[in-house]
Design an enzyme around this catalytic site. Structure first.
Site, mmCIF file in Angstrom:
data_model
loop_
_atom_site.group_PDB
_atom_site.id
_atom_site.type_symbol
_atom_site.label_atom_id
_atom_site.label_comp_id
_atom_site.label_asym_id
_atom_site.label_seq_id
_atom_site.Cartn_x
_atom_site.Cartn_y
_atom_site.Cartn_z
ATOM 1 N N HIS A 188 40.448 44.194 27.244
ATOM 2 C CA HIS A 188 39.007 44.433 27.375
ATOM 3 C C HIS A 188 38.815 45.936 27.662
ATOM 4 C CE1 HIS A 188 35.087 44.219 29.518
ATOM 5 N NE2 HIS A 188 34.896 43.101 28.850
ATOM 6 N N GLN A 223 39.520 36.099 32.800
ATOM 7 C CA GLN A 223 39.362 34.895 31.978
ATOM 8 C C GLN A 223 40.404 33.816 32.284
ATOM 9 O OE1 GLN A 223 36.763 34.434 30.080
ATOM 10 N NE2 GLN A 223 35.953 36.492 29.767
HETATM 11 N N1 C6P Z 1 34.075 39.859 29.609
HETATM 12 C C1 C6P Z 1 32.856 38.646 27.888
HETATM 13 O O1 C6P Z 1 31.835 38.175 27.404
HETATM 14 P P1 C6P Z 1 33.051 42.179 34.624
HETATM 15 O O2 C6P Z 1 32.000 42.616 33.662
HETATM 16 O O3 C6P Z 1 33.519 43.305 35.504
HETATM 17 O O4 C6P Z 1 32.685 40.948 35.403
HETATM 18 O O5 C6P Z 1 34.305 41.701 33.745
HETATM 19 C C2 C6P Z 1 34.866 42.569 32.802
HETATM 20 C C3 C6P Z 1 35.945 41.858 32.045
HETATM 21 C C4 C6P Z 1 37.257 42.247 32.248
HETATM 22 N N2 C6P Z 1 38.272 41.623 31.636
HETATM 23 C C5 C6P Z 1 38.066 40.597 30.809
HETATM 24 C C6 C6P Z 1 39.230 39.906 30.192
HETATM 25 C C7 C6P Z 1 36.758 40.165 30.541
HETATM 26 O O6 C6P Z 1 36.562 39.140 29.719
HETATM 27 C C8 C6P Z 1 35.677 40.819 31.172
HETATM 28 C C9 C6P Z 1 34.258 40.447 30.848
HETATM 29 C C10 C6P Z 1 32.770 39.364 29.221
HETATM 30 O O7 C6P Z 1 33.962 38.538 27.353
HETATM 31 C C11 C6P Z 1 31.713 40.415 29.185
HETATM 32 S S1 C6P Z 1 32.123 41.746 28.111
#
Ligand code: C6P
Length: 404
Positions: free
Chosen positions: A122, A202
Protein backbone atom coordinates in the site's frame (compact mmCIF):
# COMPACT_ATOMS: atom_id res chain seq x y z
CA UNK A 1 -22.79 -21.71 15.73
CA UNK A 2 -22.16 -18.67 13.53
CA UNK A 3 -25.48 -16.85 13.80
CA UNK A 4 -25.32 -14.41 10.91
CA UNK A 5 -28.84 -13.01 11.49
CA UNK A 6 -28.03 -12.12 15.09
CA UNK A 7 -24.66 -10.67 14.07
CA UNK A 8 -26.28 -8.48 11.40
CA UNK A 9 -28.71 -7.10 13.98
CA UNK A 10 -25.71 -5.64 15.82
CA UNK A 11 -25.01 -3.38 12.80
CA UNK A 12 -27.93 -0.96 12.33
CA UNK A 13 -26.51 0.47 9.08
CA UNK A 14 -26.85 -2.90 7.32
CA UNK A 15 -30.63 -2.59 7.28
CA UNK A 16 -30.69 0.77 5.47
CA UNK A 17 -31.45 1.25 1.80
CA UNK A 18 -29.58 3.18 -0.90
CA UNK A 19 -31.42 4.28 -4.05
CA UNK A 20 -34.41 2.34 -2.73
CA UNK A 21 -32.43 -0.92 -2.69
CA UNK A 22 -31.21 -2.84 0.35
CA UNK A 23 -27.60 -1.94 1.05
CA UNK A 24 -25.09 -4.64 0.11
CA UNK A 25 -21.91 -3.42 1.77
CA UNK A 26 -18.85 -5.02 0.17
CA UNK A 27 -16.25 -2.32 0.88
CA UNK A 28 -14.92 -3.70 4.14
CA UNK A 29 -11.31 -3.38 2.97
CA UNK A 30 -11.75 0.40 3.01
CA UNK A 31 -13.58 0.48 6.33
CA UNK A 32 -15.93 -1.77 8.28
CA UNK A 33 -19.31 -0.92 9.76
CA UNK A 34 -19.61 -0.56 13.53
CA UNK A 35 -21.60 -2.73 15.91
CA UNK A 36 -23.92 -0.99 18.34
CA UNK A 37 -21.61 -1.71 21.32
CA UNK A 38 -18.79 0.30 19.70
CA UNK A 39 -20.97 3.33 18.98
CA UNK A 40 -22.45 3.12 22.48
CA UNK A 41 -18.98 2.98 24.04
CA UNK A 42 -18.25 6.33 22.38
CA UNK A 43 -21.44 8.07 23.49
CA UNK A 44 -21.33 6.52 26.99
CA UNK A 45 -17.81 7.75 27.62
CA UNK A 46 -18.58 11.25 26.36
CA UNK A 47 -21.77 11.38 28.44
CA UNK A 48 -20.45 9.97 31.68
CA UNK A 49 -16.66 9.80 31.94
CA UNK A 50 -15.03 12.33 29.62
CA UNK A 51 -11.85 13.90 31.02
CA UNK A 52 -8.27 14.14 29.78
CA UNK A 53 -6.10 11.14 30.64
CA UNK A 54 -2.83 10.88 32.60
CA UNK A 55 -3.21 14.47 33.79
CA UNK A 56 -5.86 15.03 36.41
CA UNK A 57 -5.99 14.03 40.06
CA UNK A 58 -9.76 14.26 39.84
CA UNK A 59 -12.10 11.29 39.70
CA UNK A 60 -13.15 11.55 36.05
CA UNK A 61 -9.60 11.88 34.80
CA UNK A 62 -8.58 8.81 36.75
CA UNK A 63 -11.54 6.85 35.45
CA UNK A 64 -10.82 7.89 31.85
CA UNK A 65 -7.16 6.94 32.35
CA UNK A 66 -8.15 3.53 33.68
CA UNK A 67 -10.37 2.93 30.64
CA UNK A 68 -7.62 4.06 28.25
CA UNK A 69 -4.98 1.83 29.85
CA UNK A 70 -7.41 -1.11 30.07
CA UNK A 71 -7.87 -0.70 26.30
CA UNK A 72 -4.12 -0.98 25.85
CA UNK A 73 -4.24 -4.26 27.76
CA UNK A 74 -7.11 -5.46 25.52
CA UNK A 75 -4.99 -4.71 22.43
CA UNK A 76 -2.00 -6.46 24.00
CA UNK A 77 -4.05 -9.57 24.64
CA UNK A 78 -5.65 -9.44 21.19
CA UNK A 79 -2.33 -9.60 19.32
CA UNK A 80 -0.51 -11.44 22.14
CA UNK A 81 2.21 -8.86 22.77
CA UNK A 82 4.42 -9.49 25.82
CA UNK A 83 3.74 -6.17 27.49
CA UNK A 84 1.55 -3.09 27.20
CA UNK A 85 4.82 -1.14 26.82
CA UNK A 86 4.87 -2.57 23.31
CA UNK A 87 1.47 -1.10 22.32
CA UNK A 88 1.67 2.44 20.92
CA UNK A 89 -1.63 4.12 20.10
CA UNK A 90 -1.58 6.05 16.83
CA UNK A 91 -4.17 7.44 14.39
CA UNK A 92 -4.02 4.33 12.22
CA UNK A 93 -1.76 2.13 10.10
CA UNK A 94 -0.52 5.11 8.10
CA UNK A 95 0.64 6.98 11.16
CA UNK A 96 2.11 3.81 12.68
CA UNK A 97 4.28 3.26 9.60
CA UNK A 98 5.26 6.94 9.36
CA UNK A 99 6.25 6.89 13.03
CA UNK A 100 8.44 3.86 12.50
CA UNK A 101 9.93 5.09 9.22
CA UNK A 102 10.88 8.38 10.81
CA UNK A 103 12.29 7.03 14.10
CA UNK A 104 13.93 3.96 12.58
CA UNK A 105 15.58 5.73 9.66
CA UNK A 106 16.77 8.58 11.88
CA UNK A 107 18.46 6.32 14.40
CA UNK A 108 19.31 3.12 12.52
CA UNK A 109 20.01 4.05 8.90
CA UNK A 110 22.65 5.92 6.97
CA UNK A 111 23.04 6.87 3.30
CA UNK A 112 23.30 3.71 1.22
CA UNK A 113 21.43 1.51 3.74
CA UNK A 114 18.58 -0.54 2.33
CA UNK A 115 14.95 -1.22 3.16
CA UNK A 116 13.09 -4.07 1.44
CA UNK A 117 9.39 -3.61 0.57
CA UNK A 118 7.11 -5.66 -1.70
CA UNK A 119 5.51 -5.00 -5.08
CA UNK A 120 2.05 -5.19 -3.57
CA UNK A 121 2.57 -2.67 -0.73
CA UNK A 122 0.00 0.00 0.00
CA UNK A 123 1.25 3.56 -0.60
CA UNK A 124 1.45 3.99 3.18
CA UNK A 125 4.29 1.45 3.25
CA UNK A 126 6.09 2.94 0.23
CA UNK A 127 5.87 6.72 0.45
CA UNK A 128 7.17 7.08 4.05
CA UNK A 129 10.29 5.18 2.90
CA UNK A 130 10.60 7.38 -0.17
CA UNK A 131 10.45 10.45 2.08
CA UNK A 132 13.27 8.96 4.15
CA UNK A 133 15.16 8.01 0.98
CA UNK A 134 15.00 11.62 -0.22
CA UNK A 135 16.16 12.91 3.17
CA UNK A 136 18.85 10.38 4.02
CA UNK A 137 19.86 8.65 0.80
CA UNK A 138 18.56 5.24 1.79
CA UNK A 139 17.77 2.70 -0.92
CA UNK A 140 14.44 0.89 -1.47
CA UNK A 141 14.52 -2.67 -2.83
CA UNK A 142 11.37 -4.40 -4.05
CA UNK A 143 10.27 -8.05 -3.70
CA UNK A 144 8.76 -9.16 -7.03
CA UNK A 145 5.62 -11.32 -7.38
CA UNK A 146 4.22 -13.91 -9.79
CA UNK A 147 1.06 -13.59 -11.88
CA UNK A 148 -1.06 -15.29 -9.20
CA UNK A 149 -0.14 -12.48 -6.83
CA UNK A 150 2.36 -14.34 -4.65
CA UNK A 151 5.68 -12.83 -3.56
CA UNK A 152 8.69 -14.65 -5.01
CA UNK A 153 10.45 -16.06 -2.00
CA UNK A 154 13.69 -16.97 -3.79
CA UNK A 155 13.99 -13.45 -5.18
CA UNK A 156 13.26 -12.09 -1.68
CA UNK A 157 16.18 -14.04 -0.25
CA UNK A 158 18.46 -12.60 -2.92
CA UNK A 159 17.62 -9.01 -1.93
CA UNK A 160 19.49 -9.11 1.38
CA UNK A 161 22.91 -7.50 1.63
CA UNK A 162 25.04 -6.27 4.51
CA UNK A 163 23.32 -2.89 3.95
CA UNK A 164 19.78 -4.24 4.59
CA UNK A 165 18.38 -2.64 7.73
CA UNK A 166 14.65 -3.41 7.62
CA UNK A 167 12.00 -5.45 5.75
CA UNK A 168 8.49 -3.99 5.41
CA UNK A 169 5.80 -6.28 4.12
CA UNK A 170 2.03 -6.42 4.24
CA UNK A 171 0.41 -9.42 5.92
CA UNK A 172 -2.58 -9.42 3.55
CA UNK A 173 -2.88 -7.51 0.26
CA UNK A 174 -5.76 -5.03 0.15
CA UNK A 175 -6.04 -5.60 -3.62
CA UNK A 176 -5.21 -9.26 -4.26
CA UNK A 177 -6.21 -10.75 -0.91
CA UNK A 178 -2.89 -12.64 -0.86
CA UNK A 179 -1.93 -13.80 2.62
CA UNK A 180 1.83 -13.43 2.57
CA UNK A 181 3.94 -16.03 4.43
CA UNK A 182 5.14 -13.38 6.87
CA UNK A 183 6.24 -15.84 9.55
CA UNK A 184 8.68 -17.48 7.13
CA UNK A 185 9.71 -14.10 5.70
CA UNK A 186 10.46 -12.83 9.21
CA UNK A 187 12.55 -15.93 9.97
CA UNK A 188 14.52 -15.30 6.77
CA UNK A 189 15.10 -11.64 7.67
CA UNK A 190 16.16 -12.60 11.20
CA UNK A 191 18.66 -15.07 9.76
CA UNK A 192 20.28 -11.97 8.22
CA UNK A 193 19.96 -10.04 11.50
CA UNK A 194 17.30 -7.77 9.98
CA UNK A 195 14.06 -6.73 11.77
CA UNK A 196 10.64 -6.74 10.07
CA UNK A 197 7.66 -4.39 10.06
CA UNK A 198 4.37 -6.11 9.16
CA UNK A 199 1.49 -4.01 7.84
CA UNK A 200 -1.45 -5.82 9.40
CA UNK A 201 -4.20 -3.43 8.25
CA UNK A 202 -5.90 -6.19 6.25
CA UNK A 203 -5.07 -9.20 8.42
CA UNK A 204 -6.17 -8.19 11.91
CA UNK A 205 -9.88 -8.00 10.94
CA UNK A 206 -9.85 -11.45 9.32
CA UNK A 207 -7.61 -13.85 11.23
CA UNK A 208 -6.03 -14.52 14.59
CA UNK A 209 -2.76 -12.58 14.80
CA UNK A 210 -0.09 -13.50 17.33
CA UNK A 211 2.88 -11.15 17.10
CA UNK A 212 5.04 -13.44 19.26
CA UNK A 213 4.29 -16.45 17.11
CA UNK A 214 5.10 -14.42 13.97
CA UNK A 215 8.13 -13.01 15.80
CA UNK A 216 7.33 -9.65 14.16
CA UNK A 217 9.53 -6.80 15.35
CA UNK A 218 6.90 -4.20 14.44
CA UNK A 219 3.24 -4.62 13.50
CA UNK A 220 0.78 -1.91 12.43
CA UNK A 221 -3.02 -1.88 12.13
CA UNK A 222 -6.05 0.45 12.06
CA UNK A 223 -9.05 0.37 14.38
CA UNK A 224 -11.61 1.29 11.73
CA UNK A 225 -10.91 -1.80 9.62
CA UNK A 226 -11.61 -4.11 12.56
CA UNK A 227 -15.11 -2.77 13.42
CA UNK A 228 -13.65 -0.04 15.65
CA UNK A 229 -13.74 3.75 15.31
CA UNK A 230 -11.85 5.91 12.85
CA UNK A 231 -8.83 7.87 14.03
CA UNK A 232 -7.20 5.24 16.21
CA UNK A 233 -4.68 2.54 15.39
CA UNK A 234 -1.74 0.66 16.81
CA UNK A 235 1.97 0.26 16.34
CA UNK A 236 3.28 -2.82 18.10
CA UNK A 237 7.03 -2.93 18.58
CA UNK A 238 9.27 -5.28 20.53
CA UNK A 239 10.31 -3.47 23.68
CA UNK A 240 14.02 -3.86 22.96
CA UNK A 241 13.48 -2.09 19.63
CA UNK A 242 11.19 0.66 20.91
CA UNK A 243 13.69 1.40 23.68
CA UNK A 244 16.33 2.09 21.03
CA UNK A 245 14.21 4.40 18.86
CA UNK A 246 13.89 8.17 19.37
CA UNK A 247 10.49 9.88 19.83
CA UNK A 248 8.48 10.72 16.71
CA UNK A 249 6.74 13.89 17.88
CA UNK A 250 7.41 16.19 20.81
CA UNK A 251 4.86 17.62 23.21
CA UNK A 252 2.93 16.81 26.35
CA UNK A 253 2.70 13.24 27.63
CA UNK A 254 5.94 12.04 25.97
CA UNK A 255 8.30 13.85 28.38
CA UNK A 256 9.59 13.21 31.88
CA UNK A 257 10.95 16.69 32.50
CA UNK A 258 11.47 19.75 30.33
CA UNK A 259 13.77 22.70 30.75
CA UNK A 260 15.23 24.99 28.12
CA UNK A 261 18.59 23.30 28.74
CA UNK A 262 17.54 19.66 28.64
CA UNK A 263 14.44 17.53 28.16
CA UNK A 264 14.16 13.89 29.20
CA UNK A 265 11.63 11.55 27.67
CA UNK A 266 8.90 9.47 29.25
CA UNK A 267 9.08 5.69 29.42
CA UNK A 268 7.38 3.32 27.00
CA UNK A 269 4.80 3.46 25.57
CA UNK A 270 4.27 7.17 26.32
CA UNK A 271 7.53 8.23 24.68
CA UNK A 272 5.77 7.80 21.34
CA UNK A 273 2.41 9.32 22.30
CA UNK A 274 2.79 13.10 22.27
CA UNK A 275 -0.33 15.12 23.07
CA UNK A 276 -3.81 14.12 24.19
CA UNK A 277 -4.51 10.64 22.83
CA UNK A 278 -7.85 9.62 21.32
CA UNK A 279 -8.85 8.05 24.63
CA UNK A 280 -12.52 7.76 23.60
CA UNK A 281 -11.37 6.00 20.43
CA UNK A 282 -9.18 3.56 22.34
CA UNK A 283 -12.12 2.55 24.56
CA UNK A 284 -14.23 1.97 21.46
CA UNK A 285 -11.42 0.04 19.76
CA UNK A 286 -11.18 -2.25 22.80
CA UNK A 287 -14.95 -2.81 22.56
CA UNK A 288 -14.57 -3.77 18.90
CA UNK A 289 -11.77 -6.22 19.72
CA UNK A 290 -13.88 -7.74 22.51
CA UNK A 291 -16.76 -7.99 20.05
CA UNK A 292 -14.80 -9.95 17.40
CA UNK A 293 -13.15 -12.05 20.13
CA UNK A 294 -16.58 -13.02 21.45
CA UNK A 295 -17.61 -14.21 17.98
CA UNK A 296 -14.21 -15.89 17.61
CA UNK A 297 -11.49 -14.94 15.13
CA UNK A 298 -11.31 -18.53 13.87
CA UNK A 299 -15.07 -18.56 13.28
CA UNK A 300 -14.86 -15.23 11.44
CA UNK A 301 -11.99 -16.56 9.31
CA UNK A 302 -13.95 -19.73 8.47
CA UNK A 303 -17.08 -17.77 7.56
CA UNK A 304 -15.16 -15.36 5.33
CA UNK A 305 -13.21 -18.22 3.72
CA UNK A 306 -16.48 -19.89 2.76
CA UNK A 307 -17.81 -16.60 1.36
CA UNK A 308 -14.64 -16.03 -0.64
CA UNK A 309 -14.64 -19.56 -2.11
CA UNK A 310 -18.29 -19.13 -3.04
CA UNK A 311 -17.71 -15.70 -4.58
CA UNK A 312 -14.65 -16.82 -6.57
CA UNK A 313 -16.61 -19.73 -8.00
CA UNK A 314 -19.71 -17.61 -8.72
CA UNK A 315 -17.84 -14.65 -10.29
CA UNK A 316 -15.72 -16.91 -12.50
CA UNK A 317 -18.92 -18.03 -14.25
CA UNK A 318 -19.43 -14.49 -15.56
CA UNK A 319 -18.37 -13.98 -19.16
CA UNK A 320 -15.29 -11.79 -19.60
CA UNK A 321 -14.44 -11.95 -15.87
CA UNK A 322 -10.79 -11.36 -14.98
CA UNK A 323 -9.85 -11.85 -11.34
CA UNK A 324 -6.61 -10.36 -10.01
CA UNK A 325 -5.15 -12.38 -7.16
CA UNK A 326 -5.34 -16.15 -7.22
CA UNK A 327 -2.83 -16.90 -4.48
CA UNK A 328 -3.12 -20.23 -2.74
CA UNK A 329 -3.60 -18.42 0.57
CA UNK A 330 -6.17 -15.75 -0.06
CA UNK A 331 -8.21 -13.56 2.26
CA UNK A 332 -11.70 -12.16 1.65
CA UNK A 333 -10.82 -9.63 -1.07
CA UNK A 334 -11.69 -10.07 -4.75
CA UNK A 335 -10.43 -7.61 -7.37
CA UNK A 336 -11.77 -7.91 -10.87
CA UNK A 337 -12.50 -6.41 -14.28
CA UNK A 338 -15.11 -7.57 -16.76
CA UNK A 339 -14.43 -7.39 -20.51
CA UNK A 340 -13.36 -3.86 -21.27
CA UNK A 341 -15.82 -2.19 -18.90
CA UNK A 342 -14.03 0.56 -17.00
CA UNK A 343 -13.79 -0.13 -13.26
CA UNK A 344 -15.38 3.22 -12.47
CA UNK A 345 -18.41 2.50 -14.72
CA UNK A 346 -18.85 -0.91 -13.11
CA UNK A 347 -18.58 0.55 -9.59
CA UNK A 348 -20.97 3.40 -10.33
CA UNK A 349 -23.63 1.14 -11.85
CA UNK A 350 -23.32 -1.44 -9.05
CA UNK A 351 -23.81 1.42 -6.60
CA UNK A 352 -27.14 2.21 -8.28
CA UNK A 353 -28.16 -1.34 -7.44
CA UNK A 354 -27.33 -0.75 -3.78
CA UNK A 355 -23.98 -2.59 -3.95
CA UNK A 356 -21.03 -0.76 -2.38
CA UNK A 357 -17.67 -1.83 -3.85
CA UNK A 358 -14.43 0.07 -4.24
CA UNK A 359 -12.91 1.02 -7.58
CA UNK A 360 -9.54 2.43 -8.64
CA UNK A 361 -5.93 1.74 -7.78
CA UNK A 362 -6.64 1.10 -4.07
CA UNK A 363 -3.56 3.10 -3.04
CA UNK A 364 -1.34 0.50 -4.69
CA UNK A 365 -0.24 2.11 -7.96
CA UNK A 366 3.06 0.16 -8.23
CA UNK A 367 0.99 -3.04 -8.02
CA UNK A 368 -1.34 -1.74 -10.75
CA UNK A 369 1.73 -1.09 -12.91
CA UNK A 370 2.91 -4.66 -12.29
CA UNK A 371 -0.54 -5.94 -13.33
CA UNK A 372 -0.57 -3.64 -16.37
CA UNK A 373 -3.90 -2.05 -15.45
CA UNK A 374 -5.14 1.28 -14.11
CA UNK A 375 -7.48 -0.05 -11.51
CA UNK A 376 -9.94 -2.76 -10.52
CA UNK A 377 -13.35 -3.20 -8.99
CA UNK A 378 -12.91 -4.66 -5.51
CA UNK A 379 -15.38 -6.55 -3.36
CA UNK A 380 -14.14 -7.15 0.18
CA UNK A 381 -16.12 -9.16 2.70
CA UNK A 382 -16.56 -8.80 6.43
CA UNK A 383 -17.95 -10.92 9.22
CA UNK A 384 -21.56 -9.90 8.49
CA UNK A 385 -21.68 -10.59 4.73
CA UNK A 386 -23.77 -13.43 3.32
CA UNK A 387 -23.92 -15.71 0.28
CA UNK A 388 -27.16 -13.95 -0.70
CA UNK A 389 -25.21 -10.71 -0.96
CA UNK A 390 -22.67 -12.41 -3.22
CA UNK A 391 -25.55 -13.62 -5.41
CA UNK A 392 -26.78 -10.01 -5.60
CA UNK A 393 -23.26 -8.88 -6.53
CA UNK A 394 -22.95 -11.52 -9.26
CA UNK A 395 -26.39 -10.69 -10.65
CA UNK A 396 -25.48 -6.99 -10.54
CA UNK A 397 -22.25 -7.56 -12.47
CA UNK A 398 -24.13 -9.62 -15.08
CA UNK A 399 -26.72 -6.88 -15.43
CA UNK A 400 -24.08 -4.18 -15.89
CA UNK A 401 -22.22 -6.39 -18.41
CA UNK A 402 -25.37 -6.80 -20.47
CA UNK A 403 -25.71 -3.01 -20.63
CA UNK A 404 -22.32 -2.67 -22.33
N1 C6P B 1 -6.52 0.54 2.72
C1 C6P B 1 -8.38 0.23 1.18
O1 C6P B 1 -9.48 0.52 0.72
P1 C6P B 1 -5.27 3.74 7.17
O2 C6P B 1 -5.81 4.61 6.08
O3 C6P B 1 -4.09 4.37 7.86
O4 C6P B 1 -6.31 3.26 8.13
O5 C6P B 1 -4.76 2.39 6.46
C2 C6P B 1 -3.83 2.46 5.42
C3 C6P B 1 -3.60 1.09 4.87
C4 C6P B 1 -2.37 0.49 5.07
N2 C6P B 1 -2.11 -0.75 4.64
C5 C6P B 1 -3.03 -1.47 4.00
C6 C6P B 1 -2.71 -2.87 3.59
C7 C6P B 1 -4.29 -0.93 3.74
O6 C6P B 1 -5.21 -1.66 3.11
C8 C6P B 1 -4.58 0.39 4.18
C9 C6P B 1 -5.89 1.04 3.84
C10 C6P B 1 -7.84 1.02 2.35
O7 C6P B 1 -7.69 -0.70 0.74
C11 C6P B 1 -7.89 2.49 2.06
S1 C6P B 1 -6.76 2.96 0.79
Amino acid sequence: MYNIELIREDFPILSREVYGKPLVYLDNGATTQKPRCVVEAITNEYYSVNANVHRGVHFLSQQATELHEASRETVRRFINARSTNEIIFTRGTTESINLLASSFAESQMQAGDEVIVSTMEHHSDIVPWQLQAAKRGIVIKVIPMNDKGELLQDAYKQLFSEKTKLVCVMHVSNVLGTVNPVKEMIAEAHAHGVPVLVDGAQSVPHMKVDVQDLDADFFAFSGHKVYGPTGVGVLYGKEEWLDKLPPYQGGGEMIQSVSFEKTTFNELPFKFEAGTPDYIGTTALAKALDYVTAIGMDQIAAHEHELTQYAMQRLKQIEGMRIFGEAEHKSSVISFLVGNIHHLDMGTLLDRLGIAVRTGHHCAQPLMQRLGIEGTVRASFGLYNTKEEIDILAAGIERVSRMF
